[in-house]
Design a protein around this motif. Structure first.
Motif, mmCIF file in Angstrom:
data_model
loop_
_atom_site.group_PDB
_atom_site.id
_atom_site.type_symbol
_atom_site.label_atom_id
_atom_site.label_comp_id
_atom_site.label_asym_id
_atom_site.label_seq_id
_atom_site.Cartn_x
_atom_site.Cartn_y
_atom_site.Cartn_z
ATOM 1 N N THR A 1 0.859 -1.200 0.000
ATOM 2 C CA THR A 1 0.000 0.000 0.000
ATOM 3 C C THR A 1 0.891 1.245 0.000
ATOM 4 O O THR A 1 1.954 1.220 0.632
ATOM 5 N N PRO A 2 0.545 2.301 -0.701
ATOM 6 C CA PRO A 2 -0.742 2.604 -1.333
ATOM 7 C C PRO A 2 -0.907 2.027 -2.757
ATOM 8 O O PRO A 2 -1.915 2.325 -3.397
ATOM 9 N N GLU B 1 -2.213 -0.363 -5.347
ATOM 10 C CA GLU B 1 -3.338 -1.299 -5.235
ATOM 11 C C GLU B 1 -3.028 -2.671 -5.830
ATOM 12 O O GLU B 1 -3.409 -3.698 -5.287
ATOM 13 N N GLN C 1 0.350 -8.319 3.099
ATOM 14 C CA GLN C 1 -0.004 -6.924 2.838
ATOM 15 C C GLN C 1 0.781 -6.045 3.793
ATOM 16 O O GLN C 1 0.733 -6.232 5.003
ATOM 17 N N THR D 1 3.145 -1.921 3.882
ATOM 18 C CA THR D 1 3.259 -0.630 3.190
ATOM 19 C C THR D 1 4.558 -0.610 2.395
ATOM 20 O O THR D 1 5.524 -1.307 2.718
#
Lengths: 250, 204
Positions: B47-48, B50, B77, B79
């Motif tokens: 992230t960010p 997608e 998941q 960052t």
């Protein structure tokens, strides 16, 4: 040449159908040793980006069985062999023995061994059973095939249900102004570069002519659907200099 | 015709692939930890961004791509910043794991285990003496940075606790918590007693 003999394009000339294979073989025998360096010079290295896109969009995974038809010096085979792992397999096939030999030596030198097979194969009569491959690719090779419809049917036959065919090939430039520049480059600069680097102007003149004789994006897509593919689509790269056609067998 | 491919994402995948395989090649253990992950696919969402990236591990080579036929074996998941700082932090503190979480954790551990002797690598180009001096300089700098961080943290804490008295010290908090607990217990006891009295009154 007899008036009754069926002919086919070889660049901008017409040759008897049975002679095209020999003539194409002659071209690639001539350019094999300088093929990689010429690709870099001719495309200013952009062919690496086109091939990377192809690899990215393949969605390949460990265990897959891949056919790299017209695999030449093995750029795609190398990337696929790393991805399919020891449980998968890649077959590098080309009608031209010189190209296969260059590709095989190059891959072995780079440590790509164990999951790659090498074979001489005619795209119009593939010596593989039905439903063999998860993915088949033909990069910059289809335009040299004499009977493209037959080759597409063969590629459909050897794909597993759910399998995908990827055709990376020069195509029709979509931007008119850029098309004029591209024509000038292809017919005036490219053969001269061929002469300078590979001492072979005629072969590179043929490459430029064969690109113009190749079916455009929509025609090739339709040919894929006619050959039996259940879904076909294409993606233009670099304003259509190259198009990546993808067909699926469901 | 299809939409154009995401050039930025493809460039990111190529960059991560190159950096990771270089790190494995230079690693003291030659990426030994990745052998246990052979022929597996890890989905990594940074992230960010997608769209996920897929890490295909075959022997000690990692290939990174933006599409995959079928499902990945495990998914992580985190960052982009956490992932980029992994070589320094040696952990992915806020990672969410799914699928085969054991496999995902082993992948994170393998990434964290990559240990490159930069001094040794540098010495190939500069010679031992210069490599040692550069290494010593960097170690001193990192040590000074850690000390400065600790000192600043302690100074701010003491200022807030003792000068401004804006925040309590540790034992004050503990004492407060004890008192709250005592009151809670007493209120509970009182509530039970009232309930008992009410029951007695109802029965009579």
């Amino acid at each position: 040449m007899s008036q009754n003999k069926p002919t086919i394009d070889f660049g901008f000339s017409d040759v008897p159908i049975e002679e095209k294979v020999k003539k194409v073989k002659g071209v690639f025998d001539s350019v094999a040793s300088n093929y990689d360096i010429m690709n870099d010079v001719m495309s200013l290295g952009v062919h690496r980006i086109w091939k990377r896109h192809t690899i990215e969009l393949s969605g390949i995974r460990p265990g897959h069985v891949v056919l790299d038809l017209a695999g030449g010096t093995g750029d795609l085979t190398k990337a696929f062999a790393k991805r399919v792992g020891k449980t998968g397999r890649v077959v590098l096939a080309d009608i031209n023995e010189s190209m296969v030999r260059v590709g095989r030596d190059r891959l072995i030198n780079e440590g790509i061994v164990g999951n790659v097979d090498y074979t001489i194969a005619n795209a119009e009569a593939l010596a593989f059973p039905d439903n063999t491959f998860d993915l088949a690719t033909i990069a910059f090779g289809l335009r040299n095939v004499t009977n493209k419809d037959k080759a597409l049917e063969e590629l459909y036959r050897v794909l597993k249900p759910g399998g995908q065919l990827m055709i990376l090939e020069f195509s029709k430039v979509t931007q008119p102004l850029f098309a004029k520049f591209y024509d000038f480059y292809s017919f005036n600069i490219l053969p001269k570069m061929g002469k300078l680097i590979a001492n072979d102007e005629a072969s590179y003149q043929y490459l430029a002519e064969s690109i113009r004789m190749h079916p455009d994006q929509d025609t090739l897509k339709q040919m894929m659907l006619t050959a039996g593919f259940d879904k076909a689509e294409y993606l233009n790269m670099s304003e259509g200099i190259v198009a990546l056609h993808r067909g699926w067998k469901f | 015709m299809q939409a154009q491919p995401n050039l930025a994402l493809i460039s990111l995948s190529k960059t991560i692939e190159s950096v990771l395989n270089t790190a494995i090649r230079l690693d003291d253990m030659q990426g030994e930890a990745f052998k246990a992950l052979d022929d597996n696919v890890i989905e990594l969402t940074l992230t960010p961004i997608e769209s996920p990236l897929y890490f295909l591990i075959t022997h000690t080579t990692v290939s990174v791509q933006t599409t995959l036929q079928g499902e990945a074996d495990a998914a992580i998941q985190t960052t982009l910043i956490d992932f980029a700082s992994l070589p320094i932090q040696r952990q992915l503190p806020h990672a969410k794991l799914s699928g085969d979480t054991d496999l995902a954790q082993r992948f994170i551990d393998a990434l964290c285990s990559l240990d490159i002797d930069w001094e040794e690598q540098l010495s190939h180009y500069t010679g031992d003496l210069i490599a040692f001096k550069v290494g010593h300089g960097i170690r001193t700098l990192l040590g000074a940075q850690t000390n400065a961080k600790q000192t600043a943290s302690q100074t701010i804490r003491e200022y807030l606790q003792f000068e401004l008295e804006a925040v309590p010290v540790k034992h004050q908090v503990a004492h407060f918590c004890e008192e709250v607990q005592t009151i809670t217990d007493e209120v509970d006891a009182l509530e039970k007693r009232i309930q008992q009295l009410q029951q007695t009154q109802t029965s009579t």
